[in-house]
Motif scaffolding. Structure first.
Motif, mmCIF file in Angstrom:
data_model
loop_
_atom_site.group_PDB
_atom_site.id
_atom_site.type_symbol
_atom_site.label_atom_id
_atom_site.label_comp_id
_atom_site.label_asym_id
_atom_site.label_seq_id
_atom_site.Cartn_x
_atom_site.Cartn_y
_atom_site.Cartn_z
ATOM 1 N N ILE A 1 0.880 -1.166 0.000
ATOM 2 C CA ILE A 1 0.000 0.000 0.000
ATOM 3 C C ILE A 1 0.917 1.215 0.000
ATOM 4 C CG2 ILE A 1 -1.745 1.266 1.300
ATOM 5 C CD1 ILE A 1 -2.864 -1.351 2.257
ATOM 6 N N PHE A 2 0.983 1.898 -1.135
ATOM 7 C CA PHE A 2 2.038 2.896 -1.359
ATOM 8 C C PHE A 2 1.474 4.305 -1.482
ATOM 9 C CE2 PHE A 2 0.606 1.813 -5.596
ATOM 10 C CZ PHE A 2 0.596 3.034 -6.254
ATOM 11 N N GLU A 3 2.332 5.265 -1.173
ATOM 12 C CA GLU A 3 2.036 6.687 -1.354
ATOM 13 C C GLU A 3 2.852 7.251 -2.510
ATOM 14 O OE1 GLU A 3 0.788 10.775 0.089
ATOM 15 O OE2 GLU A 3 0.179 8.820 0.856
ATOM 16 N N ASP A 4 4.142 6.967 -2.530
ATOM 17 C CA ASP A 4 5.041 7.547 -3.520
ATOM 18 C C ASP A 4 4.979 6.757 -4.820
ATOM 19 O OD1 ASP A 4 7.677 8.139 -4.938
ATOM 20 O OD2 ASP A 4 7.834 9.479 -3.214
ATOM 21 N N LEU A 5 4.791 7.464 -5.936
ATOM 22 C CA LEU A 5 4.669 6.790 -7.229
ATOM 23 C C LEU A 5 5.973 6.149 -7.675
ATOM 24 C CD1 LEU A 5 2.381 9.279 -9.190
ATOM 25 C CD2 LEU A 5 1.776 7.103 -8.122
ATOM 26 N N GLY A 6 7.078 6.537 -7.045
ATOM 27 C CA GLY A 6 8.344 5.879 -7.348
ATOM 28 C C GLY A 6 8.282 4.397 -7.031
ATOM 29 N N ILE A 7 7.585 4.040 -5.950
ATOM 30 C CA ILE A 7 7.426 2.628 -5.594
ATOM 31 C C ILE A 7 6.629 1.907 -6.662
ATOM 32 C CG2 ILE A 7 6.298 1.068 -3.940
ATOM 33 C CD1 ILE A 7 7.125 2.963 -1.725
ATOM 34 N N PHE A 8 5.567 2.543 -7.133
ATOM 35 C CA PHE A 8 4.760 1.935 -8.194
ATOM 36 C C PHE A 8 5.591 1.708 -9.452
ATOM 37 C CE2 PHE A 8 2.299 2.613 -12.073
ATOM 38 C CZ PHE A 8 1.410 1.545 -11.991
ATOM 39 N N ASN A 9 6.352 2.707 -9.851
ATOM 40 C CA ASN A 9 7.149 2.585 -11.069
ATOM 41 C C ASN A 9 8.197 1.481 -10.953
ATOM 42 O OD1 ASN A 9 5.808 4.658 -12.446
ATOM 43 N ND2 ASN A 9 7.135 6.234 -11.558
ATOM 44 N N LEU A 10 8.823 1.366 -9.794
ATOM 45 C CA LEU A 10 9.863 0.356 -9.622
ATOM 46 C C LEU A 10 9.289 -1.055 -9.540
ATOM 47 C CD1 LEU A 10 12.168 2.188 -7.056
ATOM 48 C CD2 LEU A 10 12.745 1.610 -9.419
ATOM 49 N N CYS A 11 8.078 -1.186 -9.011
ATOM 50 C CA CYS A 11 7.508 -2.517 -8.762
ATOM 51 C C CYS A 11 6.485 -2.947 -9.795
ATOM 52 C CB CYS A 11 6.857 -2.556 -7.384
ATOM 53 S SG CYS A 11 8.009 -2.324 -6.023
ATOM 54 N N SER A 12 6.251 -2.132 -10.819
ATOM 55 C CA SER A 12 5.169 -2.407 -11.758
ATOM 56 C C SER A 12 5.343 -3.711 -12.512
ATOM 57 C CB SER A 12 5.012 -1.249 -12.746
ATOM 58 O OG SER A 12 6.229 -1.029 -13.446
ATOM 59 N N SER A 13 6.575 -4.182 -12.630
ATOM 60 C CA SER A 13 6.807 -5.443 -13.350
ATOM 61 C C SER A 13 6.921 -6.637 -12.402
ATOM 62 C CB SER A 13 8.079 -5.343 -14.196
ATOM 63 O OG SER A 13 9.214 -5.106 -13.378
ATOM 64 N N MET A 14 6.786 -6.392 -11.088
ATOM 65 C CA MET A 14 6.885 -7.471 -10.110
ATOM 66 C C MET A 14 5.534 -8.146 -9.909
ATOM 67 S SD MET A 14 9.297 -5.777 -7.144
ATOM 68 C CE MET A 14 9.146 -7.260 -6.132
ATOM 69 N N ASN A 15 5.565 -9.365 -9.444
ATOM 70 C CA ASN A 15 4.339 -10.102 -9.150
ATOM 71 C C ASN A 15 3.914 -9.812 -7.711
ATOM 72 O OD1 ASN A 15 2.191 -11.889 -9.355
ATOM 73 N ND2 ASN A 15 3.439 -13.646 -8.757
ATOM 74 N N ILE A 16 3.454 -8.581 -7.502
ATOM 75 C CA ILE A 16 3.033 -8.151 -6.172
ATOM 76 C C ILE A 16 1.908 -7.138 -6.336
ATOM 77 C CG2 ILE A 16 4.724 -6.259 -6.015
ATOM 78 C CD1 ILE A 16 5.018 -6.973 -3.013
ATOM 79 N N GLU A 17 0.914 -7.173 -5.451
ATOM 80 C CA GLU A 17 -0.196 -6.238 -5.527
ATOM 81 C C GLU A 17 0.285 -4.827 -5.190
ATOM 82 O OE1 GLU A 17 -3.590 -7.418 -3.235
ATOM 83 O OE2 GLU A 17 -3.307 -9.538 -3.718
ATOM 84 N N LEU A 18 -0.123 -3.863 -6.011
ATOM 85 C CA LEU A 18 0.223 -2.463 -5.794
ATOM 86 C C LEU A 18 -1.058 -1.686 -5.558
ATOM 87 C CD1 LEU A 18 2.908 -2.088 -8.598
ATOM 88 C CD2 LEU A 18 3.305 -2.302 -6.139
ATOM 89 N N ILE A 19 -1.173 -1.115 -4.357
ATOM 90 C CA ILE A 19 -2.420 -0.492 -3.922
ATOM 91 C C ILE A 19 -2.189 1.003 -3.702
ATOM 92 C CG2 ILE A 19 -4.182 -0.465 -2.119
ATOM 93 C CD1 ILE A 19 -3.460 -3.495 -1.704
ATOM 94 N N TRP A 20 -2.853 1.811 -4.495
ATOM 95 C CA TRP A 20 -2.710 3.272 -4.468
ATOM 96 C C TRP A 20 -3.318 3.828 -3.189
ATOM 97 C CZ3 TRP A 20 -6.352 7.118 -7.192
ATOM 98 C CH2 TRP A 20 -5.794 8.402 -7.192
ATOM 99 N N ASN A 21 -2.539 4.666 -2.470
ATOM 100 C CA ASN A 21 -2.997 5.157 -1.172
ATOM 101 C C ASN A 21 -2.560 6.595 -0.931
ATOM 102 O OD1 ASN A 21 -4.154 5.010 1.460
ATOM 103 N ND2 ASN A 21 -2.141 4.628 2.334
ATOM 104 N N GLN A 22 -2.796 7.478 -1.904
ATOM 105 C CA GLN A 22 -2.560 8.897 -1.669
ATOM 106 C C GLN A 22 -3.827 9.449 -1.018
ATOM 107 O OE1 GLN A 22 -1.233 9.734 -5.768
ATOM 108 N NE2 GLN A 22 0.591 10.639 -4.832
ATOM 109 N N ALA A 23 -3.785 9.600 0.300
ATOM 110 C CA ALA A 23 -4.984 9.737 1.131
ATOM 111 C C ALA A 23 -5.950 10.824 0.676
ATOM 112 C CB ALA A 23 -4.551 9.990 2.581
ATOM 113 N N HIS A 24 -5.453 11.943 0.189
ATOM 114 C CA HIS A 24 -6.326 13.060 -0.154
ATOM 115 C C HIS A 24 -6.617 13.123 -1.657
ATOM 116 C CE1 HIS A 24 -5.530 14.293 3.943
ATOM 117 N NE2 HIS A 24 -4.234 14.262 3.688
#
Length: 269
Positions: A86-109
């Motif tokens: 459960i991530f806030e920074d889009l850098g995590i999404f970009n780095l993990c987008s090719s991994m076999n792991i769930e990526l859950i967007w959590n920019q609270a506002h």
């Protein structure tokens, strides 16, 4: 009865403050756990990555700079044993987008409308944590129009803000006070209390009162909910169990009132 059954099945996701609590939660039928990660989480209890059980979800809400991104790259090989981030920074999404792991967007506002939500879901996110600052009409619209099941927070303290600044340290230093890493303050204009927690990566400010959407959540389309999220700050797990089973603790949050954008708007309430 229907709600109690939901609370004891796989749709409850709960954060962990003490590793020993996991066994109790498993006994009452909860099997999805969320862990703050040391070095990547602000405002919540954190754990060393090696101490977090397999198949858990990781909360990473720190806004990363270049040094933080490089530190994240170093732990990436160890992430495959977890269910998701459960991530806030889009850098995590970009780095993990090719991994076999769930990526859950959590920019609270930001998770406040179905157009933005569906964009992220379309472009690689598994799910998203719906904002806690919208009304029940807005919640229902977003849930019903989302392209994938979302995560709905049913019990928590609302995060008012997160800053990379060390707000408590600076305040205590300026006022020659003892250095604390958490504190409760009172805001005179709105008559609200806020809980502040700080670590070396910044400060998180929360409403000091829990909101409780458990009864309301029972009216939503369960097929559109991936998890019912519980964020516990200071309660015993046994009290959490009582709350999940109907004990009335907490306010109705923003369910029946729109977010205030100007302090002067409080004069109209």
């Amino acid at each position: 009865i229907e709600w109690k059954i939901r609370m004891k099945n796989s749709k409850v996701l709960i954060n962990i403050n003490d590793i020993s609590d996991v066994n109790y939660y498993r006994e009452i039928g909860i099997s999805n756990f969320l862990f703050g990660v040391e070095g990547f989480t602000v405002g919540y209890t954190t754990f060393k990555l090696d101490d977090i059980p397999d198949n858990s979800y990781l909360l990473m809400n720190r806004v990363l700079d270049t040094k933080g991104i490089n530190a994240f790259k170093e732990i990436m090989p160890a992430l495959s044993r977890f269910k998701g981030i459960i991530f806030e920074d889009l850098g995590i999404f970009n780095l993990c987008s090719s991994m076999n792991i769930e990526l859950i967007w959590n920019q609270a506002h930001f998770v406040t409308n179905y157009e933005s939500l569906n964009y992220y879901l379309k472009h690689g996110c598994t799910s998203a944590v719906l904002s806690n600052e919208i009304t029940k009409e807005e919640i229902e619209e977003i849930i019903n129009l989302s392209n994938k099941p979302i995560i709905f927070t049913v019990f928590a303290k609302n995060m008012a803000m997160y800053s990379r600044r060390k707000l408590l340290s600076n305040f205590n230093k300026y006022n020659n006070l003892e250095d604390y890493n958490n504190m409760t303050i009172h805001e005179d204009h709105t008559k609200n209390d806020f809980y502040i927690k700080e670590n070396e990566y910044g400060s998180a400010v929360f409403s000091n009162d829990y909101f409780n959407y458990i009864k309301y959540a029972n009216t939503l389309n369960d097929n559109k909910i991936k998890f019912y999220l519980v964020l516990n700050f200071d309660l015993d797990p046994r009290e959490i169990n009582e709350i999940l089973n109907g004990k009335e603790v907490g306010t109705d949050g923003f369910l029946n009132k729109k977010t205030v954008y100007k302090m002067s708007e409080y004069n109209d309430r």
